[in-house]
Motif scaffolding. Structure first.
Motif, PDB file in Angstrom:
ATOM      1  N   GLU A 274       1.151  -1.061  -0.136  1.00  0.00           N
ATOM      2  CA  GLU A 274       0.146   0.140  -0.064  1.00  0.00           C
ATOM      3  C   GLU A 274       0.730   1.260  -0.203  1.00  0.00           C
ATOM      4  O   GLU A 274       2.142   1.265   0.796  1.00  0.00           O
ATOM      5  N   PHE A 275       0.381   2.553  -0.607  1.00  0.00           N
ATOM      6  CA  PHE A 275       1.095   3.369  -0.844  1.00  0.00           C
ATOM      7  C   PHE A 275      -0.190   4.445   0.198  1.00  0.00           C
ATOM      8  O   PHE A 275      -1.077   4.772   0.031  1.00  0.00           O
ATOM      9  N   SER A 276       0.942   5.712   1.000  1.00  0.00           N
ATOM     10  CA  SER A 276       0.435   6.695   0.776  1.00  0.00           C
ATOM     11  C   SER A 276       0.016   7.841   0.066  1.00  0.00           C
ATOM     12  O   SER A 276       0.588   7.714  -0.473  1.00  0.00           O
ATOM     13  N   ARG A 277      -1.214   8.175   0.801  1.00  0.00           N
ATOM     14  CA  ARG A 277      -1.340   9.252   0.227  1.00  0.00           C
ATOM     15  C   ARG A 277       0.018  10.347  -0.209  1.00  0.00           C
ATOM     16  O   ARG A 277      -0.085  10.962  -1.486  1.00  0.00           O
ATOM     17  N   THR A 278       0.776  10.767   0.548  1.00  0.00           N
ATOM     18  CA  THR A 278       2.021  11.595   0.696  1.00  0.00           C
ATOM     19  C   THR A 278       3.148  10.487  -0.386  1.00  0.00           C
ATOM     20  O   THR A 278       3.199  11.637  -1.619  1.00  0.00           O
ATOM     21  N   GLN A 279       2.743   9.889  -0.579  1.00  0.00           N
ATOM     22  CA  GLN A 279       3.618   8.564  -1.683  1.00  0.00           C
ATOM     23  C   GLN A 279       2.839   9.386  -2.954  1.00  0.00           C
ATOM     24  O   GLN A 279       3.188   9.232  -3.589  1.00  0.00           O
TER      25      GLN A 279
ATOM     26  N   THR B  96      17.094  16.522 -14.108  1.00  0.00           N
ATOM     27  CA  THR B  96      16.207  15.003 -13.446  1.00  0.00           C
ATOM     28  C   THR B  96      16.215  14.700 -11.942  1.00  0.00           C
ATOM     29  O   THR B  96      16.579  14.861 -11.334  1.00  0.00           O
ATOM     30  N   ILE B  97      14.220  15.544 -12.051  1.00  0.00           N
ATOM     31  CA  ILE B  97      13.557  14.545 -10.495  1.00  0.00           C
ATOM     32  C   ILE B  97      14.517  13.279 -10.670  1.00  0.00           C
ATOM     33  O   ILE B  97      14.009  11.900 -11.015  1.00  0.00           O
ATOM     34  N   SER B  98      14.717  13.261  -9.168  1.00  0.00           N
ATOM     35  CA  SER B  98      15.083  11.572  -8.816  1.00  0.00           C
ATOM     36  C   SER B  98      14.507  11.066  -7.852  1.00  0.00           C
ATOM     37  O   SER B  98      13.782  10.019  -7.612  1.00  0.00           O
ATOM     38  N   HIS B  99      14.277  12.658  -6.901  1.00  0.00           N
ATOM     39  CA  HIS B  99      12.617  11.927  -5.909  1.00  0.00           C
ATOM     40  C   HIS B  99      12.267  13.496  -5.487  1.00  0.00           C
ATOM     41  O   HIS B  99      12.407  13.906  -5.706  1.00  0.00           O
ATOM     42  N   VAL B 100      10.919  13.266  -5.175  1.00  0.00           N
ATOM     43  CA  VAL B 100      10.078  13.571  -4.566  1.00  0.00           C
ATOM     44  C   VAL B 100       9.923  13.212  -3.040  1.00  0.00           C
ATOM     45  O   VAL B 100       9.082  12.586  -3.212  1.00  0.00           O
ATOM     46  N   LYS B 101       9.836  14.272  -2.083  1.00  0.00           N
ATOM     47  CA  LYS B 101       9.671  13.920  -0.927  1.00  0.00           C
ATOM     48  C   LYS B 101       8.998  14.849  -0.104  1.00  0.00           C
ATOM     49  O   LYS B 101       8.230  15.771   0.118  1.00  0.00           O
ATOM     50  N   VAL B 102       7.060  14.432   0.021  1.00  0.00           N
ATOM     51  CA  VAL B 102       6.122  15.450   0.581  1.00  0.00           C
ATOM     52  C   VAL B 102       6.136  15.071   2.111  1.00  0.00           C
ATOM     53  O   VAL B 102       6.179  13.911   2.672  1.00  0.00           O
ATOM     54  N   ALA B 103       6.078  16.279   2.917  1.00  0.00           N
ATOM     55  CA  ALA B 103       5.865  16.253   4.511  1.00  0.00           C
ATOM     56  C   ALA B 103       3.796  15.226   4.545  1.00  0.00           C
ATOM     57  O   ALA B 103       3.544  15.928   3.879  1.00  0.00           O
ATOM     58  N   LYS B 104       4.169  15.039   5.386  1.00  0.00           N
ATOM     59  CA  LYS B 104       2.469  14.438   5.872  1.00  0.00           C
ATOM     60  C   LYS B 104       1.885  15.839   6.124  1.00  0.00           C
ATOM     61  O   LYS B 104       0.838  15.100   5.898  1.00  0.00           O
ATOM     62  N   ASP B 105       1.850  16.693   6.673  1.00  0.00           N
ATOM     63  CA  ASP B 105       1.112  17.908   6.435  1.00  0.00           C
ATOM     64  C   ASP B 105       0.468  18.383   5.427  1.00  0.00           C
ATOM     65  O   ASP B 105       0.022  19.635   5.147  1.00  0.00           O
ATOM     66  N   LEU B 106       1.800  17.898   4.299  1.00  0.00           N
ATOM     67  CA  LEU B 106       1.693  19.016   2.935  1.00  0.00           C
ATOM     68  C   LEU B 106       1.863  20.047   3.129  1.00  0.00           C
ATOM     69  O   LEU B 106       1.736  20.850   2.115  1.00  0.00           O
ATOM     70  N   GLY B 107       2.814  20.472   3.781  1.00  0.00           N
ATOM     71  CA  GLY B 107       3.657  22.163   4.061  1.00  0.00           C
ATOM     72  C   GLY B 107       4.522  22.493   2.799  1.00  0.00           C
ATOM     73  O   GLY B 107       4.330  23.046   2.170  1.00  0.00           O
ATOM     74  N   PHE B 108       5.456  20.971   2.744  1.00  0.00           N
ATOM     75  CA  PHE B 108       6.969  21.017   2.053  1.00  0.00           C
ATOM     76  C   PHE B 108       6.742  20.600   1.279  1.00  0.00           C
ATOM     77  O   PHE B 108       6.635  18.768   1.930  1.00  0.00           O
ATOM     78  N   ALA B 109       7.766  20.073   0.325  1.00  0.00           N
ATOM     79  CA  ALA B 109       7.858  19.170  -1.096  1.00  0.00           C
ATOM     80  C   ALA B 109       9.134  19.025  -0.998  1.00  0.00           C
ATOM     81  O   ALA B 109       9.892  20.267  -1.692  1.00  0.00           O
ATOM     82  N   ASP B 110      10.210  18.312  -0.866  1.00  0.00           N
ATOM     83  CA  ASP B 110      11.708  18.479  -1.069  1.00  0.00           C
ATOM     84  C   ASP B 110      11.942  17.633  -1.499  1.00  0.00           C
ATOM     85  O   ASP B 110      11.197  16.377  -2.356  1.00  0.00           O
ATOM     86  N   VAL B 111      11.914  18.253  -3.296  1.00  0.00           N
ATOM     87  CA  VAL B 111      13.020  17.462  -4.772  1.00  0.00           C
ATOM     88  C   VAL B 111      13.654  17.293  -4.672  1.00  0.00           C
ATOM     89  O   VAL B 111      14.912  18.748  -4.729  1.00  0.00           O
ATOM     90  N   TYR B 112      14.565  16.498  -4.906  1.00  0.00           N
ATOM     91  CA  TYR B 112      15.521  16.432  -5.310  1.00  0.00           C
ATOM     92  C   TYR B 112      16.288  15.679  -6.882  1.00  0.00           C
ATOM     93  O   TYR B 112      15.433  15.155  -8.180  1.00  0.00           O
ATOM     94  N   ILE B 113      17.434  16.332  -7.539  1.00  0.00           N
ATOM     95  CA  ILE B 113      17.796  16.820  -8.502  1.00  0.00           C
ATOM     96  C   ILE B 113      19.074  15.804  -8.460  1.00  0.00           C
ATOM     97  O   ILE B 113      19.636  16.312  -7.687  1.00  0.00           O
ATOM     98  N   THR B 114      18.586  15.873  -9.950  1.00  0.00           N
ATOM     99  CA  THR B 114      20.577  15.603 -10.779  1.00  0.00           C
ATOM    100  C   THR B 114      20.766  16.165 -11.412  1.00  0.00           C
ATOM    101  O   THR B 114      19.794  16.611 -12.296  1.00  0.00           O
ATOM    102  N   VAL B 115      21.899  16.798 -11.902  1.00  0.00           N
ATOM    103  CA  VAL B 115      21.889  17.789 -13.035  1.00  0.00           C
ATOM    104  C   VAL B 115      23.112  17.266 -13.799  1.00  0.00           C
ATOM    105  O   VAL B 115      24.266  16.887 -13.530  1.00  0.00           O
ATOM    106  N   PHE B 116      23.227  17.596 -15.224  1.00  0.00           N
ATOM    107  CA  PHE B 116      24.173  16.655 -16.840  1.00  0.00           C
ATOM    108  C   PHE B 116      24.383  18.546 -17.107  1.00  0.00           C
ATOM    109  O   PHE B 116      23.607  18.820 -17.523  1.00  0.00           O
ATOM    110  N   PRO B 117      26.052  18.351 -16.436  1.00  0.00           N
ATOM    111  CA  PRO B 117      25.790  20.084 -17.210  1.00  0.00           C
ATOM    112  C   PRO B 117      26.310  19.942 -18.688  1.00  0.00           C
ATOM    113  O   PRO B 117      26.285  19.388 -19.382  1.00  0.00           O
ATOM    114  N   ILE B 118      25.929  20.802 -19.287  1.00  0.00           N
ATOM    115  CA  ILE B 118      25.587  21.594 -20.738  1.00  0.00           C
ATOM    116  C   ILE B 118      26.805  22.248 -21.181  1.00  0.00           C
ATOM    117  O   ILE B 118      27.340  23.460 -20.414  1.00  0.00           O
TER     118      ILE B 118
END
Length: 131
Positions: free
Chosen positions: A4-9, A36-58
């Motif tokens: 089962e996946f939680s709502r925040t997931q 590239t967005i590697s992962h998003v973590k949403v707080a349980k109260d939906l106040g914040f979303a931490d977005v983790y990225i990777t970057v390939f230089p151009i």
């Protein structure tokens, strides 16, 4: 048994998909590398979303410059991205977006190179002992 996946997931997964499209098609800043967005973590109260990225230089950018510039562009565009997300994802309140560089990929590359180096040294040692 299905996991089962939680709502925040579920919200985090949808945000990751939608943000990837928005960044690809809507952000037209030349300072930004290939993000590239590697992962998003949403707080349980939906106040914040931490977005983790990777970057390939151009172009001539170093990895550090590409990360710094890309994070700056994304942080400046956070309000726009949040607004666009709110039209795609129906939530009472859209979480604030916080962008971070995902260091786990870089750590993985470093560990892989160390393992390869150790493996090569062992093979060379075994080859020299056979002679």
């Amino acid at each position: 048994m299905a996991r089962e996946f939680s709502r925040t997931q579920r919200i985090a997964d949808q945000m990751q998909r939608d943000l990837a499209q928005l960044i690809q098609f809507e952000i037209k800043d030349p300072r930004m590398g290939m993000v590239t967005i590697s992962h998003v973590k949403v707080a349980k109260d939906l106040g914040f979303a931490d977005v983790y990225i990777t970057v390939f230089p151009i172009g001539e950018q170093t990895q550090e410059d590409a990360v710094k510039c890309s994070l700056e562009v994304l942080r400046n565009a956070a309000g726009f991205l949040r607004h666009e997300l709110s039209s795609k994802i129906l939530l009472r309140a859209m979480p604030q977006l916080r962008f971070h560089f995902d260091k786990s990929v870089e750590r993985g590359r470093h560990l892989h190179s160390l393992i390869e180096k150790a493996s090569r040294e062992i093979r060379e040692k075994n080859d020299s002992e056979e002679d």
